[in-house]
Design an enzyme around this catalytic site. Structure first.
Site, PDB file in Angstrom:
ATOM      1  N   ARG A  62       0.859  -1.180   0.000  1.00 16.05           N
ATOM      2  CA  ARG A  62       0.000   0.000   0.000  1.00 16.05           C
ATOM      3  C   ARG A  62       0.897   1.232   0.000  1.00 16.05           C
ATOM      4  O   ARG A  62       2.039   1.177   0.447  1.00 16.05           O
ATOM      5  CB  ARG A  62      -0.897   0.020   1.243  1.00 16.05           C
ATOM      6  CG  ARG A  62      -1.841  -1.169   1.377  1.00 16.05           C
ATOM      7  CD  ARG A  62      -2.664  -1.043   2.652  1.00 16.05           C
ATOM      8  NE  ARG A  62      -3.621  -2.136   2.803  1.00 16.05           N
ATOM      9  CZ  ARG A  62      -3.384  -3.264   3.467  1.00 16.05           C
ATOM     10  NH1 ARG A  62      -2.207  -3.439   4.044  1.00 16.05           N
ATOM     11  NH2 ARG A  62      -4.303  -4.208   3.555  1.00 16.05           N
ATOM     12  N   ARG A 118      -0.845  -1.964  -6.996  1.00 22.73           N
ATOM     13  CA  ARG A 118      -1.133  -3.055  -6.058  1.00 22.73           C
ATOM     14  C   ARG A 118      -2.118  -4.043  -6.680  1.00 22.73           C
ATOM     15  O   ARG A 118      -1.952  -5.254  -6.573  1.00 22.73           O
ATOM     16  CB  ARG A 118      -1.693  -2.464  -4.763  1.00 22.73           C
ATOM     17  CG  ARG A 118      -2.060  -3.473  -3.679  1.00 22.73           C
ATOM     18  CD  ARG A 118      -2.351  -2.702  -2.399  1.00 22.73           C
ATOM     19  NE  ARG A 118      -3.207  -3.412  -1.470  1.00 22.73           N
ATOM     20  CZ  ARG A 118      -2.779  -4.249  -0.530  1.00 22.73           C
ATOM     21  NH1 ARG A 118      -1.491  -4.518  -0.423  1.00 22.73           N
ATOM     22  NH2 ARG A 118      -3.632  -4.830   0.307  1.00 22.73           N
ATOM     23  N   HIS A 134      -2.541   2.354  -5.843  1.00 21.95           N
ATOM     24  CA  HIS A 134      -3.435   1.213  -5.649  1.00 21.95           C
ATOM     25  C   HIS A 134      -3.612   0.421  -6.945  1.00 21.95           C
ATOM     26  O   HIS A 134      -3.825  -0.793  -6.910  1.00 21.95           O
ATOM     27  CB  HIS A 134      -4.791   1.695  -5.135  1.00 21.95           C
ATOM     28  CG  HIS A 134      -5.365   0.775  -4.093  1.00 21.95           C
ATOM     29  ND1 HIS A 134      -4.707   0.467  -2.924  1.00 21.95           N
ATOM     30  CD2 HIS A 134      -6.527   0.072  -4.056  1.00 21.95           C
ATOM     31  CE1 HIS A 134      -5.444  -0.372  -2.207  1.00 21.95           C
ATOM     32  NE2 HIS A 134      -6.552  -0.619  -2.873  1.00 21.95           N
TER      33      HIS A 134
END
Length: 322
Positions: free
Chosen positions: A155, A250, A247
């Site tokens: 994160r 990710r 994100h």
């Protein structure tokens, strides 16, 4: 006039002390409580004495503002926890939020980049050989950060809080403290370690404890500063910056792992999800892979492909056929 927020301080203190809630989480909860209190004030109620009808009025206000169902559900979760806290502490004898309906959130698949797009992003990080020292360092920051985000699934808060000490040596894994203070081990790729070493050597004279220091070396880089770096790299890579965020990287990490056969339970551990239900949103990748496997290997699928006409469409069926 500021609405009555009595009881909220104790609630937020409990979240920080008992659940190790992060500052951003506490700020979000405080904003949710303030939103509810403001709506209740218009109905001549306070948070402490709110009725179920008053809370339904607050939910109606959120819907009228056009807030997404997922956002409303998150805010309602905060309010439910608040009244459970008041009930447990003896500050109320009932829970007015107990029977409120939670909006069903829209199911949306996480956005992610293709493998070739990630490669283009990484290749766009290094500055030209004749670049200034400042631009060269900016390229090193970008490469080290993107390598870690994509290779380890971090994160952005986890990335920016990394210390130099955590990445010293030749370790193959990195200990990360995630949401709720939960720790997990994530892998470090060879390319990520090389990018980190180069940045650490450049920044040695700064004396910062952080891998990604801010303008003040005693503080980590801000999220906004990193967003500007990612925006610039995206433009150089020929990607739409609107599609880029930490994100998204990710999500790309998770999606590409599943596409190459990773186990969902292992992915849960790598991402640091407390509940595997959170990880299951990525099963759209597995579903597509299974569909392709059936299309390629099932005898009936192969037979259908052989009978398909050159135009790629199945033979038409007469409208009066039974």
């Amino acid at each position: 006039m500021r609405p009555d927020l009595s009881g909220t301080d104790l609630f937020l203190e409990m979240l920080a002390a008992e659940r190790a809630a992060a500052p951003n989480t506490l700020a979000a909860y405080e904003a949710d409580l303030l939103s509810c209190a403001q709506s209740l004030a218009g109905q001549e109620q306070t948070l402490r004495d709110a009725t179920a009808e008053g809370l339904r009025g607050w939910l109606a206000d959120l819907a009228a503002e056009g807030q997404a169902r997922r956002s409303v559900a998150r805010r309602l979760s905060c309010i439910r926890q608040f009244y459970l806290f008041l009930l447990r502490e003896g500050l109320r004898t009932d829970n007015p939020a107990a029977n409120l309906d939670t909006p069903r959130p829209e199911r949306s698949l996480p956005g992610f980049l293709s493998e070739s797009e990630v490669l283009a992003l990484l290749e766009a990080c290094p500055a030209p050989e004749d670049a200034s020292p400042a631009r060269t360092r900016r390229g090193q920051v970008a490469l080290a950060a993107l390598e870690l985000l994509y290779a380890s699934g971090l994160r952005i808060s986890e990335l920016l809080s990394l210390t130099r000490a955590a990445l010293a040596g030749e370790a193959q894994t990195l200990m990360v403290r995630g949401k709720g203070g939960r720790e997990r081990l994530v892998p470090l790729s060879d390319s990520a370690r090389e990018a980190v070493k180069a940045l650490m050597e450049t920044d040695r004279a700064l004396g910062s404890p952080f891998l990604f220091p801010g303008r003040n070396p005693t503080q980590p880089m801000t999220r906004q500063a990193f967003d500007r770096i990612l925006h610039d790299v995206g433009l150089r890579a020929g990607l739409d910056p609107a599609r880029l965020s930490p994100h998204v990287l990710r999500h790309s990490f998770a999606t590409h792992l599943l596409a190459h056969g990773a186990d969902l339970r292992a992915l849960q551990m790598l991402l640091g999800h407390a509940d595997i239900a959170t990880t299951q949103i990525y099963t759209h990748v597995q579903t597509e892979r299974l569909r392709q496997a059936v299309a390629a290997c099932h005898p009936l699928a192969q037979q259908a492909a052989e009978n398909e006409p050159e135009g790629g469409k199945p033979p038409s069926v007469q409208e009066d056929a039974p």
